[in-house]
Design a protein around this motif. Structure first.
Motif, short mmCIF file in Angstrom:
data_model
loop_
_atom_site.label_atom_id
_atom_site.label_comp_id
_atom_site.label_asym_id
_atom_site.label_seq_id
_atom_site.Cartn_x
_atom_site.Cartn_y
_atom_site.Cartn_z
N LYS A 438 0.51 -0.96 0.11
CA LYS A 438 -0.02 -0.01 0.30
C LYS A 438 0.44 1.56 0.09
O LYS A 438 0.50 2.23 -0.18
CB LYS A 438 -0.50 -0.26 1.31
N LYS A 439 2.03 0.83 0.53
CA LYS A 439 3.25 2.21 0.15
C LYS A 439 3.16 2.51 -0.80
O LYS A 439 4.37 3.39 -1.46
CB LYS A 439 4.15 2.35 1.59
N ILE A 440 3.63 1.53 -1.71
CA ILE A 440 4.30 1.90 -2.91
C ILE A 440 3.07 2.40 -3.90
O ILE A 440 2.13 2.65 -4.19
CB ILE A 440 4.79 0.54 -3.53
N THR A 441 3.38 4.10 -4.23
CA THR A 441 3.43 4.36 -4.79
C THR A 441 2.79 3.95 -6.23
O THR A 441 3.71 3.31 -7.17
CB THR A 441 3.35 5.75 -5.53
N GLY A 442 1.90 4.00 -6.87
CA GLY A 442 2.02 3.58 -9.11
C GLY A 442 0.79 3.65 -9.60
O GLY A 442 -0.64 3.48 -8.23
N ASN A 443 1.10 3.74 -10.64
CA ASN A 443 -0.92 3.16 -10.79
C ASN A 443 -1.13 1.91 -11.61
O ASN A 443 -2.21 1.68 -12.55
CB ASN A 443 -1.18 4.61 -12.19
N GLY A 444 -0.11 1.16 -11.83
CA GLY A 444 -0.09 -0.20 -13.01
C GLY A 444 -0.47 0.61 -14.09
O GLY A 444 -1.47 -0.90 -15.45
N LEU A 445 0.18 0.82 -14.83
CA LEU A 445 -0.06 1.14 -16.59
C LEU A 445 1.02 1.52 -16.94
O LEU A 445 1.44 1.43 -18.41
CB LEU A 445 -0.72 2.88 -16.66
#
Length: 482
Positions: A438-445
């Motif tokens: 949950k602390k890892i940022t990102g949007n999976g794109l």
């Protein structure tokens, strides 16, 4: 007129065109068959008629030369047993100057009048004969008082006399038979055309029924109801292939629409969160941030972070929308080693505790876009850094050749990907192991963009990963043709 017919034919349904085709095909075939049969019947009767006339002529000549002159009707009948054949013989002294009237001079006369003929043709004159009258093909077709005749003439010298011989026969029987056949064929043609229309309509209906079913099913299918399928005929023909292709197309559309719905849903969710955060901090500033510097600074920093996140997300969404279906038309020859080396050097400015190693096993040239290849490398580098749970990050980049293909391998010592997640990592907005990151940022794109870039370069990618040990991405691209 021609243009009107063309326009009408274009507006005709396939069923009517098929019926018209079968009708015309049958009609033309039957008409030609009729003409062929009638011509053959006529040729056969002509052949028989001429053969009979030739035989009769030979018998008359033989009879004259035998010297047994007789006017006995029985002898005459024996010369021509065919009731349709008539015989005339004109006899003159060799130096005679008569005009050839029949039975005169009392020298010799043979006459056999066909009983079926009321008005035989007039007797020939001596001037009708010539030196070529003894030819086997010396036949003449003529009409007298509406009756058709075929005749053969000849002249011989015997015992100091000149004999002029004519044998003839009527063609009325043959013409009658041909006329009857003609009437029969006309009636058969009419019946055949009607049958062709019926058969053509039946065949076209039978053949086009599956197409009608496909049309009805296509009208029922909509975006909200893509689950229906066409019943495929139990046959291995073009119609069954069309039905299977149509079903495959609907299946692909259904998958595409489901992915599109999921994409819109995920994009909305990803944008909703930062907008809510920005809205919340804006309200916080409005209430207390004007007088509290700490709240103001915290709010501004958070708004900046969320704005940057939204900016990156929108850029990636625009890239996906713009480039997913685009093929690179203007590719240039690039040195993969040089491109990778440049990106590896750029990682030196990153504040990370680790190393990025570049291993060159071969000098590789490919056709592509240098900027897109760099973007592809940064996707994997950022993911390797982001998803590393080690104190020391290690990334290895290797360029080599394999089976006449350029090979690019990127390996890391990160947290790895579970076996069940690997098939989905290139899906949009998919993030492996979300609950533990949950602390890892990102949007999976990122990997979705990487997959598009690889596809645009006619490449392929495979993934090997093990939880806790790291991940290796292996990409293969066509080499430059020498």
């Amino acid at each position: 007129m021609k243009n009107k017919l063309l326009k009408k034919s274009k507006k005709m349904s396939i069923r009517n065109k098929t019926t018209l085709f079968y009708t015309l095909l049958f009609s033309v075939t039957f008409i030609f068959l009729t003409i062929f049969v009638l011509l053959n019947i006529w040729a056969y009767y002509q052949s028989v008629s001429r053969e009979e006339l030739s035989d009769t002529m030979d018998k008359v000549v033989e009879y004259i030369k035998s010297g047994n002159y007789s006017q006995n009707s029985q002898d005459i009948d024996e010369l021509s047993p065919n009731a349709n054949i008539g015989i005339r013989v004109l006899c003159f002294p060799k130096d005679g100057n008569g005009d050839g009237e029949e039975f005169e001079n009392g020298e010799f006369k043979i006459v056999h009048k066909p009983p079926s003929v009321q008005d035989p043709p007039p007797p020939p004159k001596i001037t009708d004969f010539n030196q070529d009258d003894t030819r086997d093909d010396n036949f003449k077709n003529e009409t007298f008082r509406g009756i058709h005749y075929t005749s053969k003439k000849s002249n011989i010298e015997y015992d100091g006399k000149q004999y002029f011989i004519e044998v003839y026969r009527t063609n009325e029987k043959e013409n009658s038979v041909i006329s009857q056949f003609g009437i029969i064929f006309i009636i058969a043609n009419i019946i055949g055309i009607i049958a062709a229309i019926c058969i053509g309509r039946f065949i076209s209906k039978k053949v086009l029924n599956p197409v009608a079913e496909i049309t009805k099913m296509a009208e029922k299918i909509s975006i909200n109801d893509l689950g229906q399928r066409i019943t495929v005929p139990n046959s291995d023909d073009e119609i069954s292939n069309l039905a299977e292709t149509f079903n495959d197309m609907i299946s692909r559309l259904e998958i595409s629409f489901e992915k599109q719905k999921e994409f819109v849903s995920n994009a909305s969710h990803e944008l909703k969160t930062p907008i809510s955060v920005i809205q919340g901090y804006a309200n916080l500033i409005d209430r207390w941030g004007k007088s509290d510097p700490e709240i103001l600074k915290e709010s501004i920093d958070s708004i900046k972070d969320e704005t940057e996140y939204m900016s990156n997300l929108i850029k990636k969404l625009l890239f996906l929308a713009k480039n997913e279906q685009i093929k690179l038309d203007e590719k240039k020859q690039i040195n993969l080693n040089a491109t990778v080396s440049a990106v590896v050097k750029e990682t030196d400015v990153l504040d990370i505790n680790g190393e990025v190693n570049f291993i060159e096993n071969a000098d590789v040239e490919i056709m592509g876009d240098d900027s897109l290849i760099k973007q592809l490398l940064w996707v994997f580098f950022e993911n390797a850094i982001k998803y590393s749970d080690k104190d020391y990050i290690k990334i290895d980049v290797e360029v080599s050749k394999e089976d006449n293909m350029a090979v690019l391998k990127i390996s890391d010592n990160g947290m790895g990907i579970s076996e069940e997640d690997i098939p989905r990592i290139f899906d949009r907005f998919f993030r492996a192991d979300k609950s533990h990151n949950k602390k890892i940022t990102g949007n999976g794109l990122g990997l979705s963009i990487a997959a598009i870039i690889i596809k645009q370069h006619n490449g392929e990618i495979s993934v090997e990963s093990e939880l806790g040990k790291g991940t290796q991405f292996k990409m293969r691209f066509p080499l430059v043709e020498v």
